[in-house]
Design an enzyme around this catalytic site. Structure first.
Site, mmCIF file in Angstrom:
data_model
loop_
_atom_site.group_PDB
_atom_site.id
_atom_site.type_symbol
_atom_site.label_atom_id
_atom_site.label_comp_id
_atom_site.label_asym_id
_atom_site.label_seq_id
_atom_site.Cartn_x
_atom_site.Cartn_y
_atom_site.Cartn_z
ATOM 1 C CE1 TYR A 141 10.577 -62.576 23.416
ATOM 2 C CE2 TYR A 141 12.419 -62.408 24.245
ATOM 3 C CZ TYR A 141 11.482 -63.208 23.941
ATOM 4 O OH TYR A 141 11.127 -64.474 24.056
ATOM 5 C CE LYS A 167 11.352 -63.962 19.999
ATOM 6 N NZ LYS A 167 12.491 -64.366 20.232
#
Length: 303
Positions: A141, A167
């Protein structure tokens, strides 16, 4: 779930982060959490993230983390894959990752490391160590202090076969395009900015059609309607939902730092799935703000 199977599963559809249920004393409340997951599963999310950012991962003690992941995996087994959040320092993140794997999580979301700034090499070593500690798939992420570029991600992809997803929670479109062009189909790509619906159309245009929806926690039908409109390039429906709900919703969310989580718990409370209070350092929305949000939810009709 094999990493390549997880990658395929999260390469389409809508993802979401269920909030974590706490009782009035602030303790994890598994009965409410199970009820929440049972309610949300039939709406069609491709995967659910347990103990993620919206799930207040940062506030969970290690034993609570185990209880949250166990409850999610047992409740959703055979129906919806559960991805578990992991983070903090490398050793703690590895301990969480291995515990999530032991409990049957389908994969991991590697949340930004805690506080300290680090360069690409240090962050890469951190992520590689987590990936190599387990066999399940992992998603990195990019957000906050974790800001990896295309070259670092390419090296990580070579080192860690189970790193299957990326992400983005930064919103630097130039960086996102560079990563997408460099890595191609090596990763599944997910949009992860707060209230990701605002960015769904431009992200889809650059090859990132999947995102995680926080509002799925309390308006799941509308969240799915919006996702399907974006997927079909139905700009009329998408614009209507943005104007009717997301624009005024964002005015409430932006009143205080941390309300990106607090407003989701407020929404859950208003639709009959109260998850209890947020934990400090977050604060709950005011009664006035609950009333403002209720007006927006009521206009959407039954979910």
């Amino acid at each position: 779930m094999e990493p390549y199977v997880l990658k395929e599963a999260i390469s389409s559809g809508l993802l979401s982060f269920p909030v974590t249920d706490f009782d009035t004393a602030g303790n994890f409340e598994p009965k409410g959490y199970r009820r929440r997951l049972e309610w949300l599963m039939p709406y069609g999310a491709t995967a659910l993230f347990a103990a993620g950012g919206t799930g207040e991962f940062f506030s969970l003690a290690p034993e609570e983390y185990s209880d949250v992941i166990r409850t999610a995996v047992e409740t959703c087994k055979g129906r919806v894959p559960i991805l578990a959040g992991t983070g903090f320092g490398t050793r703690q993140a590895i301990a969480y990752a291995q515990e999530a794997e032991r409990l049957g999580a389908a994969g991991l979301l590697i949340l930004p490391h805690y506080l300290v700034e680090a360069d690409q090499e240090g962050i890469s070593r951190h992520i590689a160590a987590i990936c190599k500690s387990v066999k399940i798939g992992a998603i990195v992420y990019n957000r906050g202090v974790c800001r990896l570029g295309p070259d670092a991600l390419a090296r990580l992809a070579e080192q860690c076969p189970n790193l299957i997803g990326f992400k983005d929670g930064i919103g630097d479109l130039e960086l996102m395009v560079a990563i997408r062009r460099k890595l191609g189909d090596r990763f599944a790509y997910l949009g992860g900015l707060p209230t990701a619906e605002f960015f769904a159309a431009p992200y889809k245009a650059m090859g990132v059609p999947v995102y995680s929806s926080a509002v799925f926690n309390f308006i799941p039908r509308t969240a799915m309607d919006f996702y399907r409109a974006i997927a079909k390039d139905d700009s009329v429906t998408a614009t209507r939902i943005l104007d009717d709900f997301f624009m005024p919703y964002s005015l409430i969310r932006n009143r205080r730092p941390g309300y990106a989580v607090s407003i989701i718990k407020a929404g859950a409370r208003l639709v009959g799935y109260d998850a209890g209070p947020v934990r400090t350092p977050l604060v709950d929305c005011s009664e006035e703000e609950h009333a403002m949000l209720k007006i927006l939810i009521d206009k959407l009709g039954p979910q």
